[in-house]
Design a protein around this motif. Structure first.
Motif, short mmCIF file in Angstrom:
data_model
loop_
_atom_site.label_atom_id
_atom_site.label_comp_id
_atom_site.label_asym_id
_atom_site.label_seq_id
_atom_site.Cartn_x
_atom_site.Cartn_y
_atom_site.Cartn_z
N ASN A 129 5.33 8.33 -7.09
CA ASN A 129 4.97 6.91 -7.04
C ASN A 129 6.11 6.05 -6.49
O ASN A 129 5.86 5.08 -5.76
CB ASN A 129 4.56 6.42 -8.43
N VAL A 130 7.35 6.39 -6.85
CA VAL A 130 8.50 5.62 -6.35
C VAL A 130 8.65 5.85 -4.84
O VAL A 130 8.85 4.90 -4.08
CB VAL A 130 9.79 5.99 -7.12
N MET B 10 6.13 3.82 -3.13
CA MET B 10 6.46 2.39 -3.13
C MET B 10 7.53 2.09 -2.09
O MET B 10 7.49 1.05 -1.43
CB MET B 10 6.89 1.95 -4.53
N GLU B 11 8.48 3.02 -1.92
CA GLU B 11 9.48 2.85 -0.87
C GLU B 11 8.82 2.80 0.50
O GLU B 11 9.34 2.19 1.43
CB GLU B 11 10.49 4.01 -0.91
N LEU B 12 7.66 3.44 0.62
CA LEU B 12 6.92 3.44 1.88
C LEU B 12 5.81 2.38 1.87
O LEU B 12 4.85 2.46 2.64
CB LEU B 12 6.34 4.83 2.13
N ASP B 13 5.94 1.39 0.97
CA ASP B 13 4.99 0.27 0.90
C ASP B 13 3.58 0.68 0.51
O ASP B 13 2.62 0.04 0.91
CB ASP B 13 4.92 -0.48 2.24
N ILE C 48 1.01 1.72 -2.79
CA ILE C 48 0.88 1.57 -4.23
C ILE C 48 0.01 2.70 -4.76
O ILE C 48 -1.16 2.81 -4.43
CB ILE C 48 0.25 0.21 -4.57
N ALA C 49 0.65 3.55 -5.58
CA ALA C 49 -0.07 4.69 -6.15
C ALA C 49 -0.36 4.39 -7.61
O ALA C 49 0.53 3.98 -8.35
CB ALA C 49 0.79 5.94 -6.04
N GLN C 50 -1.59 4.59 -8.01
CA GLN C 50 -1.94 4.48 -9.42
C GLN C 50 -2.73 5.73 -9.79
O GLN C 50 -3.45 6.28 -8.98
CB GLN C 50 -2.78 3.24 -9.67
N HIS C 51 -2.58 6.14 -11.05
CA HIS C 51 -3.34 7.27 -11.57
C HIS C 51 -3.11 8.57 -10.81
O HIS C 51 -3.98 9.43 -10.76
CB HIS C 51 -4.83 6.93 -11.63
N ARG D 226 -3.95 -2.39 3.05
CA ARG D 226 -4.90 -2.26 1.94
C ARG D 226 -5.81 -1.03 2.06
O ARG D 226 -6.71 -0.86 1.24
CB ARG D 226 -5.75 -3.52 1.73
N GLU E 24 -11.33 0.69 -14.62
CA GLU E 24 -10.12 0.53 -13.81
C GLU E 24 -9.96 -0.92 -13.36
O GLU E 24 -8.86 -1.44 -13.31
CB GLU E 24 -10.23 1.45 -12.58
N LYS F 217 10.60 -5.19 -1.72
CA LYS F 217 10.57 -3.73 -1.90
C LYS F 217 11.55 -3.32 -3.00
O LYS F 217 11.23 -2.47 -3.84
CB LYS F 217 10.90 -3.01 -0.60
N ASN G 123 9.80 -4.09 -6.21
CA ASN G 123 8.64 -3.23 -6.49
C ASN G 123 9.06 -1.79 -6.80
O ASN G 123 8.46 -1.13 -7.66
CB ASN G 123 7.68 -3.26 -5.30
N VAL G 124 10.09 -1.30 -6.10
CA VAL G 124 10.56 0.07 -6.35
C VAL G 124 11.21 0.14 -7.73
O VAL G 124 10.95 1.06 -8.51
CB VAL G 124 11.53 0.54 -5.25
N MET H 191 8.53 0.26 -10.25
CA MET H 191 7.86 1.55 -10.30
C MET H 191 8.73 2.56 -11.04
O MET H 191 8.21 3.40 -11.79
CB MET H 191 7.53 2.04 -8.89
N GLU H 192 10.05 2.47 -10.86
CA GLU H 192 10.94 3.35 -11.62
C GLU H 192 10.79 3.11 -13.12
O GLU H 192 11.04 3.99 -13.94
CB GLU H 192 12.40 3.12 -11.20
N ILE I 229 3.58 -1.38 -12.12
CA ILE I 229 3.01 -1.48 -10.79
C ILE I 229 2.97 -2.95 -10.39
O ILE I 229 2.27 -3.76 -11.01
CB ILE I 229 1.59 -0.88 -10.76
N ALA I 230 3.76 -3.28 -9.36
CA ALA I 230 3.82 -4.66 -8.88
C ALA I 230 3.03 -4.76 -7.59
O ALA I 230 3.21 -3.94 -6.69
CB ALA I 230 5.26 -5.06 -8.64
N GLN I 231 2.17 -5.73 -7.50
CA GLN I 231 1.47 -6.01 -6.25
C GLN I 231 1.59 -7.50 -5.98
O GLN I 231 1.64 -8.30 -6.90
CB GLN I 231 0.00 -5.62 -6.36
#
Lengths: 376, 376
Positions: free
Chosen positions: A185-186, A189-192, A194-197, A235, B14, B182, B185-186, B189-190, B194-196
């Motif tokens: 997930n990190v 996020m570094e690659l922009d 958003i991963a959930q679940h 998105r 969800e 970023k 957000n990173v 995530m750590e 989850i930030a959007q």
């Protein structure tokens, strides 16, 4: 003569992909979209007015506050969104509305009181949303590249781990699902993205296809990775599953892996414009049954193959079409997953998932990631 | 004698927080929740059946596939979710349903065909959802601590940057909104958050309160940070805004900052059980007007103070109650933001936001982060 009918949506485009698709505008709170006689309108709060005017792909943006004030001046006590819609539509003489199936009943009931006829349409509400443009294909592929980078990093960590006493160890600690999920997930996020679940589930946990995984990862047993982030920029989602083992799988587990891998190849072979998703799915079910991989309740728990073979991917992670019992006829330009799996508590679970673009005479696999079972 | 009425929701938990609140179960696809005569039921697909049985806080989990098969055996051609609801309710003799305002109209129309009366209820659909339990307060505070850690890291980067030619520079590159977002957000995530739509917007960009920020950050002008992640573990949000300047702000901009800071303090003073959110909001509007900070359209663009003063925070980032024009009477145990702001293109923008817990005779500020305007 056709009667004029308006398209109406009232939703937060942050969570409603049809509304985002129609407007290309993201907002966290519900707003009004109308398409009347070819003109596309938004009605926005003061907070979103300027941003909508500069960003939304519509013809005109009206002020909710202004219409609300007018209605109150005319004597309305507590005008709601439906009353504001009515105020906008009055000048057009439209009394018939096409709304998505998920249109809020609260607003629908008020609109019916005001004399409107509402009709819903099955998904896809916008048919062209299922058919991806070249840009959309590019965006989904970009999300997929990020997914692959993240899973590569995770598999590198698994390769560096050592099996001991039935679980995996790395840097003096048991290697857990949580640690690997965070790594994925990190990285995303570094690659922009958003991963959930994110799913990193091993052993019997993986036999529940949506179990996200918890605790130390098992050695010698299969571990399912299912990663499906959304790009923060475009998105658009991507979706990929891989199953690996670190250590020595049993012969029975290796056979399970091969059965799923072969089934997936067969399904991918069948994908093309005009193919019937329900038949492709039934083919996989029959194949598994004929190999002796039975599906059904055992000791009150589902086992075998009990989910669909594939789904569309785009602005939603699950969208039309379906390659499943209630499947669709596939069309050129759709992007679908192909993800058979087998789940047997005690033995373990395997799922392998690629994302493909349906073409006129086949499909193009958008996934560039090896199918390696034994990581070494 | 009261008529029996069932509570019904059909949604994906969800994205639907009422359904998650009722079940504490997350699923990406829609499922059925019913509360009938005190019994809480789910109807789940095969895919989610086992997970729902082990995780969901309900009394009974039924199989959608089983009911679907029964209906087809009885001659139904294409039974949908509404027909499955009908099958479950038949044995109970219930004909009246309470549904949330956002209940899908497509299902509502079918249920009405089947003879059901539907009623909606304004949010909060579950009144107790607005009143946070001790656990919920703890979860929201934990998300807030993560938010503060991320903004601390971002401000450290800003402090390390040098103003040159009107923009900020760090490590030989212009320091952009994207880079700082970023970083935030990173970091989040750590910390499993989850930030959007994180906002790091400077200068005139910040004058649009939902502009997320893009390009090099300005020196000597205000930069708004608005960070509102959700915990991946508990699913509870936090929300914080700070405004800073790196370099030398104009005297006029410093006055703007002080005006917002004082207004926020006044609003926080007024928060308590029984306080009227609309009056608190109006107080801020009046205060700004009397200081000469006018609100309205200038050259077709909103400026001044044109958003609410606060909103509830919990499983949704925006939920009841509201401290706004359409405000609510606050109740002990609610968690609300207090976030006045002023926005003047040319001069700049300021927003300061804390999250507070409403108590019997005041409030407890859940935000532990300094309000420093000039970073040095």
């Amino acid at each position: 003569m056709t009667v004029d009918r308006a398209i109406l949506m009232i939703a937060a485009s942050e969570s409603d992909s049809n509304l985002y698709y129609a407007t290309r505008f993201v907002a966290p709170d519900p707003f009004i979209f109308l398409e009347v006689k070819g003109e596309r309108l938004l009605v926005m709060s003061d907070l979103e007015l300027d941003r909508a005017r500069s960003q939304a792909s519509v013809d005109r943006v009206l002020s909710y506050a202004e219409i609300d004030r007018r209605l109150r001046a005319q004597g309305a006590a507590e005008p709601g969104s439906a009353d504001v819609v009515h105020a906008v539509l009055q000048e057009h003489g439209v009394r018939s509305l096409l709304v998505p199936g998920n249109f809020p009943y609260g607003h629908a009931a008020r609109l019916q009181e005001l004399g409107y006829q509402l009709e819903t349409k099955r998904e896809p509400f916008f048919e062209r949303r299922a058919i991806k443009t070249a840009d959309e294909v590019r965006w989904i592929e970009a999300t997929q590249r990020a997914t692959e980078a993240a899973v590569t990093a995770a598999h590198t960590a698994l390769r560096a781990a050592s099996p001991r006493k039935g679980v995996l160890w790395l840097e003096g600690e048991a290697l857990t699902s949580e640690r690997i999920k965070k790594l994925i997930n990190v990285k995303l996020m570094e690659l922009d993205c958003i991963a959930q679940h994110t799913i990193v589930a091993g052993g019997d946990q993986a036999c529940d296809p949506h179990h996200e995984g918890t605790g130390p990862l098992p050695a010698n047993r299969s571990i399912i990775f299912d990663v499906f982030p959304r790009s923060g920029q475009t998105r658009y989602f991507a979706d990929m599953s891989r199953t690996v083992v670190r250590g020595k799988p049993s012969a029975e587990l290796s056979r399970l892996y091969q059965a799923v891998k072969d089934a997936q190849e067969e399904a991918i072979q069948k994908i093309r414009d005009g193919a019937d998703g329900s038949k492709t799915h039934q083919g996989i079910c029959d194949r598994f049954e004929s190999m002796g991989y039975r599906t059904g309740l055992v000791n009150g728990r589902m086992q075998g193959y009990f989910h669909g073979t594939g789904h569309g991917v785009g602005l939603d992670i699950h969208e039309p079409p379906r390659i499943s019992r209630t499947g669709s006829i596939l069309q050129e330009g759709e992007i679908v997953t192909v993800e058979p799996g087998l789940y047997y508590p005690g033995l373990g679970a395997v799922r392998i998932e690629d994302m493909v673009l349906v073409t006129r005479d086949g499909c193009r696999n958008l996934t560039n990631f090896p199918k390696t079972f034994e990581l070494d």
